[in-house]
Design a protein around this motif. Structure first.
Motif, PDB file in Angstrom:
ATOM      1  N   LEU A 265     -90.035 -77.111 -30.956  1.00  0.00           N
ATOM      2  CA  LEU A 265     -89.493 -75.761 -30.834  1.00  0.00           C
ATOM      3  C   LEU A 265     -88.366 -75.806 -29.810  1.00  0.00           C
ATOM      4  O   LEU A 265     -88.559 -76.308 -28.699  1.00  0.00           O
ATOM      5  N   ASP A 266     -87.195 -75.284 -30.172  1.00  0.00           N
ATOM      6  CA  ASP A 266     -86.091 -75.259 -29.215  1.00  0.00           C
ATOM      7  C   ASP A 266     -86.344 -74.135 -28.199  1.00  0.00           C
ATOM      8  O   ASP A 266     -87.277 -73.341 -28.362  1.00  0.00           O
TER       9      ASP A 266
ATOM     10  N   ASN B  30     -91.744 -76.102 -38.216  1.00  0.00           N
ATOM     11  CA  ASN B  30     -90.992 -76.826 -37.189  1.00  0.00           C
ATOM     12  C   ASN B  30     -91.368 -78.303 -37.127  1.00  0.00           C
ATOM     13  O   ASN B  30     -91.155 -78.957 -36.112  1.00  0.00           O
ATOM     14  N   ASP B  31     -91.940 -78.818 -38.222  1.00  0.00           N
ATOM     15  CA  ASP B  31     -92.331 -80.229 -38.258  1.00  0.00           C
ATOM     16  C   ASP B  31     -91.111 -81.135 -38.148  1.00  0.00           C
ATOM     17  O   ASP B  31     -90.035 -80.820 -38.652  1.00  0.00           O
ATOM     18  N   VAL B  32     -91.302 -82.257 -37.473  1.00  0.00           N
ATOM     19  CA  VAL B  32     -90.260 -83.269 -37.353  1.00  0.00           C
ATOM     20  C   VAL B  32     -90.432 -84.247 -38.508  1.00  0.00           C
ATOM     21  O   VAL B  32     -91.443 -84.954 -38.587  1.00  0.00           O
ATOM     22  N   ALA B  33     -89.471 -84.270 -39.412  1.00  0.00           N
ATOM     23  CA  ALA B  33     -89.553 -85.132 -40.601  1.00  0.00           C
ATOM     24  C   ALA B  33     -89.731 -86.588 -40.187  1.00  0.00           C
ATOM     25  O   ALA B  33     -89.062 -87.084 -39.281  1.00  0.00           O
TER      26      ALA B  33
ATOM     27  N   ILE C  60     -90.257 -77.434 -26.598  1.00  0.00           N
ATOM     28  CA  ILE C  60     -91.622 -77.967 -26.639  1.00  0.00           C
ATOM     29  C   ILE C  60     -91.768 -78.850 -27.857  1.00  0.00           C
ATOM     30  O   ILE C  60     -91.325 -78.506 -28.950  1.00  0.00           O
ATOM     31  N   VAL C  61     -92.406 -79.995 -27.646  1.00  0.00           N
ATOM     32  CA  VAL C  61     -92.770 -80.891 -28.725  1.00  0.00           C
ATOM     33  C   VAL C  61     -94.289 -81.038 -28.687  1.00  0.00           C
ATOM     34  O   VAL C  61     -94.894 -81.010 -27.621  1.00  0.00           O
ATOM     35  N   GLY C  62     -94.908 -81.138 -29.863  1.00  0.00           N
ATOM     36  CA  GLY C  62     -96.355 -81.256 -29.873  1.00  0.00           C
ATOM     37  C   GLY C  62     -96.893 -81.789 -31.167  1.00  0.00           C
ATOM     38  O   GLY C  62     -96.153 -82.047 -32.122  1.00  0.00           O
TER      39      GLY C  62
END
Length: 153
Positions: free
Chosen positions: A101-102, A86-89, A148-150
């Motif tokens: 994560l949605d 789920n990494d953000v490029a 959630i973002v982390g």
């Protein structure tokens, strides 16, 4: 090293999908602290990442005879961004990429953490802080329908 997680609304998640590079700047300062508009007590989870790894490795070794905790506890790996799925490029938050994560994934992770036996600890003084608050943080985010973002800073 700190694991920093933030609950975010669907609108922020939608804007991240349009421009992923803006996500981290919209939520976290460079040191992982939350930007204005996020409640440290209600919207954030923070824990010492090295302690989390030590707990996970110790449990994996005791229960499975290996310290490869990510294979033993895939939901914990997903909850902490260690799965890499789920990494953000193009994003960086301290020690690596941020992850997101949605709401549906948050619900699945909350259920998965409980299924792996991480239990539901108590939230001290209304703050999601410390390893025992990870499951309550995910359960609350799922109940609220938040993403959630982390990442680790």
């Amino acid at each position: 090293m700190r694991l920093n997680l933030a609950k975010i609304e669907g609108a922020l998640l939608a804007s991240m999908r349009v421009n992923p590079a803006t996500l981290i700047g919209a939520v976290f300062l460079d040191d992982g602290r939350a930007r204005q508009g996020f409640s440290r007590e209600a919207d954030m989870f923070v824990d010492d990442y090295r302690t989390l790894i030590a707990v996970a490795e110790g449990r994996a070794e005791a229960e499975h005879g290996t310290v490869r905790w990510k294979k033993c506890y895939p939901w914990l790996a997903t909850a902490t961004g260690e799965s890499g799925e789920n990494d953000v490029a193009g994003s960086v938050l301290g020690y690596g990429p941020a992850f997101v994560l949605d709401p549906a994934e948050v619900t699945a992770v909350a259920q998965g953490l409980v299924g792996e036996g991480w239990g539901a600890g108590k939230v001290r003084a209304g703050r999601f802080e410390g390893f025992e608050a990870l499951v309550p943080f995910y359960v609350e985010a799922a109940r609220q329908g938040k993403a959630i973002v982390g990442g680790v800073s």
